[in-house]
Design an enzyme around this catalytic site. Structure first.
Site, PDB file in Angstrom:
ATOM      1  N   GLY A  12      -0.850 -12.216   4.097  1.00  0.00           N
ATOM      2  CA  GLY A  12      -2.012 -12.400   3.240  1.00  0.00           C
ATOM      3  C   GLY A  12      -2.655 -11.132   2.732  1.00  0.00           C
ATOM      4  O   GLY A  12      -3.701 -11.188   2.080  1.00  0.00           O
ATOM      5  N   SER A  43       4.083  -2.260   3.768  1.00  0.00           N
ATOM      6  CA  SER A  43       5.262  -1.393   3.678  1.00  0.00           C
ATOM      7  C   SER A  43       4.994  -0.021   3.087  1.00  0.00           C
ATOM      8  O   SER A  43       5.903   0.826   3.087  1.00  0.00           O
ATOM      9  CB  SER A  43       6.370  -2.097   2.890  1.00  0.00           C
ATOM     10  N   GLY A  71       5.668   5.865  -5.728  1.00  0.00           N
ATOM     11  CA  GLY A  71       4.726   4.996  -5.043  1.00  0.00           C
ATOM     12  C   GLY A  71       5.419   4.055  -4.095  1.00  0.00           C
ATOM     13  O   GLY A  71       6.600   4.225  -3.752  1.00  0.00           O
ATOM     14  N   HIS A  72       4.670   3.044  -3.671  1.00  0.00           N
ATOM     15  CA  HIS A  72       5.200   2.007  -2.795  1.00  0.00           C
ATOM     16  C   HIS A  72       4.188   0.876  -2.784  1.00  0.00           C
ATOM     17  O   HIS A  72       3.002   1.069  -3.036  1.00  0.00           O
ATOM     18  CB  HIS A  72       5.404   2.536  -1.377  1.00  0.00           C
ATOM     19  N   ASP A  73       4.692  -0.332  -2.510  1.00  0.00           N
ATOM     20  CA  ASP A  73       3.828  -1.494  -2.334  1.00  0.00           C
ATOM     21  C   ASP A  73       3.937  -1.971  -0.897  1.00  0.00           C
ATOM     22  O   ASP A  73       4.869  -1.614  -0.168  1.00  0.00           O
ATOM     23  CB  ASP A  73       4.235  -2.627  -3.279  1.00  0.00           C
ATOM     24  N   GLY A  74       2.981  -2.802  -0.508  1.00  0.00           N
ATOM     25  CA  GLY A  74       3.021  -3.350   0.839  1.00  0.00           C
ATOM     26  C   GLY A  74       2.515  -4.770   0.860  1.00  0.00           C
ATOM     27  O   GLY A  74       1.568  -5.115   0.154  1.00  0.00           O
TER      28      GLY A  74
END
Length: 462
Positions: A311, A63, A304-307
């Site tokens: 897995g 993401s 920021g952002h995480d994804g």
């Protein structure tokens, strides 16, 4: 504070041991500071093949792709082709959901900041052709409206597929091609893959997923989620260095490596402006901008952002005021624990940022209003039952749906304990984290209307 060379040496010397401790098969780390870049990698990209990770290996960024999609949208704003506050239907008349009044009112800004209010976790396979994003819009025509547009935050993958379609319509080209031609190309990035056929040209990580009865993950049965969700983050893969190249453009006011203005400075700033405040959700930010999460950390602010894909987990943090950016890419295990260790150390040492500790259960759980939280909550991802056992303990039991039911073992019941107000956390960490579960809203009788874990699952019991 440490120099980039000093912190880089620490990462290089400790990365292999850190990933082993968290059962992460492989990780790639990138740091940008003072205009210089450091990268390191360790571990195994794919247990099926035994190929080792190096700094040129590509991992899926999940993401974090949403910040790329947002940047492509803001380029259209810069060119005068798009008004963020006009209804989406002005550009894409085919945008339809179950609530036609909501569909007529939802704006591009609301899609970008996850406040559009319709059900968002719809991973619908519409094929692998260049028309898959266009076809996706027809597939979500019956998506329910959870709340009025603009009312609250609820993370929405489907919204970003709609944004991808806006890009396709205004650029007259498929989303993947727009990303390469308007971002990866101008930024001079060399290891960017928008699907598996491109990723196989590089050393590519495969995700690894949990197996019942073991802390050691095993190779996932597929490489990615479906192509129709590409604008939301189902496929995009790259090296840590290339993701830092994208971050650097946002640090440098939209300027690319050759001086080209890839994005206006005004749009760079607009993406970092608060649009909606969030409940306390632990790993997520305190607020959301346009595409970016905003973290109110001491020494920040930080964006920021995480994804997360099948897995694979990725983390990006930028401290605009210091010119520092950090990327962590992983392919299984307990990535949140690894993220906390690395990001706390790196940002503290080279940016003077204090990253707050992740949530943990209090020594004495706070009192919980059981009448408010007990019940059944549902989304397209899962059905969740919150109940109390005979000993007075609170349990969350989830039944996964769709593609999520096919990946890994069924989730075990999770004991929740009072943490902060109407938020509870698991007594035992999951994949290295005690994820807060916030009970928000009111169903008219004092009970919570939503179970919020970033996404708002609506109460469905009478």
């Amino acid at each position: 504070m440490s120099t980039l060379s000093e912190i880089g040496t620490w990462v290089q010397e400790n990365l292999a041991e850190l990933i082993a401790a968290d059962n992460v098969p492989a990780a790639s780390v990138g740091i940008l500071a003072g205009g210089e870049v450091f990268t390191a990698a360790a571990g195994i990209l794919n247990k099926n093949t035994g190929v080792e990770a190096d700094v040129d290996s590509v991992f899926q960024i999940g993401s974090i792709t949403k910040t790329w999609t947002t940047t492509l949208i803001m380029q259209l704003v810069d060119e005068g082709l798009l008004d963020l506050d006009a209804p989406v239907r002005d550009t894409v008349p085919a945008f339809t959901i179950a609530d036609d009044a909501a569909a007529s009112a939802i704006t591009t800004r609301q899609l970008l900041s996850h406040v559009s209010g319709f059900e968002g976790d719809l991973f619908i396979d519409t094929g692998v052709g260049d028309d898959c994003v266009e076809k996706y819009l027809a597939a979500i025509a019956d998506a329910p409206q959870l709340f009025a547009p603009g009312e609250r935050f609820s993370y929405n993958n489907a919204a970003f597929v709609v944004l991808g379609r806006i890009i396709e319509v205004l650029r007259d080209k498929p989303f993947d091609r727009a990303l390469h031609e308007h971002l990866a190309g101008p930024l001079k990035l060399t290891h960017v893959a928008t699907d598996a056929s491109q990723a196989i040209m590089f050393r590519a990580a495969l995700g690894h997923i949990p197996v019942e009865g073991s802390d050691v993950p095993e190779p996932a049965p597929v490489w990615s989620l479906v192509r129709s969700n590409a604008p939301a983050g189902s496929m995009l893969a790259m090296t840590a260095r290339d993701l830092l190249g994208f971050a650097r453009m946002h640090i440098d006011g939209g300027t690319g490596p050759d001086g080209t203005q890839v994005l206006s400075a005004e749009s760079v700033r607009a993406m970092q402006e608060r649009q909606v405040e969030l409940p306390d959700l632990g790993l997520m930010g305190n607020a959301w901008g346009l595409g970016w999460e905003i973290f109110d950390w001491e020494g920040g602010p930080v964006v920021g952002h995480d994804g997360g894909t099948i897995g694979q987990s990725a983390f990006l943090r930028i401290v605009p005021g210091t010119g520092v950016a950090v990327v962590i890419l992983t392919n299984g295990g307990s990535p949140v624990s690894l993220y906390a260790t690395l990001m706390t150390k790196i940002l503290g040492e080279i940016a003077g940022v204090t990253m707050p500790a992740l949530p943990v259960p209090p020594d004495s759980p706070v009192d919980v209003d059981l009448e408010r939280i007990l019940g059944t909550y549902s989304s397209s991802v899962s059905d969740s039952v919150v109940r109390q056992d005979e000993e007075g303990r609170i349990w969350l039991e989830r039944t996964m749906k769709g593609i999520f039911a096919e990946l890994g073992p069924a989730p075990e019941p999770v004991e929740l304990v009072g943490w902060n107000g109407d938020s509870l956390v698991p007594a035992v960490p999951e994949r290295g984290m005690h994820m807060p579960h916030a009970f928000v809203g009111d169903d008219g009788s004092g009970r919570a209307l939503y179970l919020h874990t970033g996404r708002a699952d609506r109460r469905v019991d009478a």
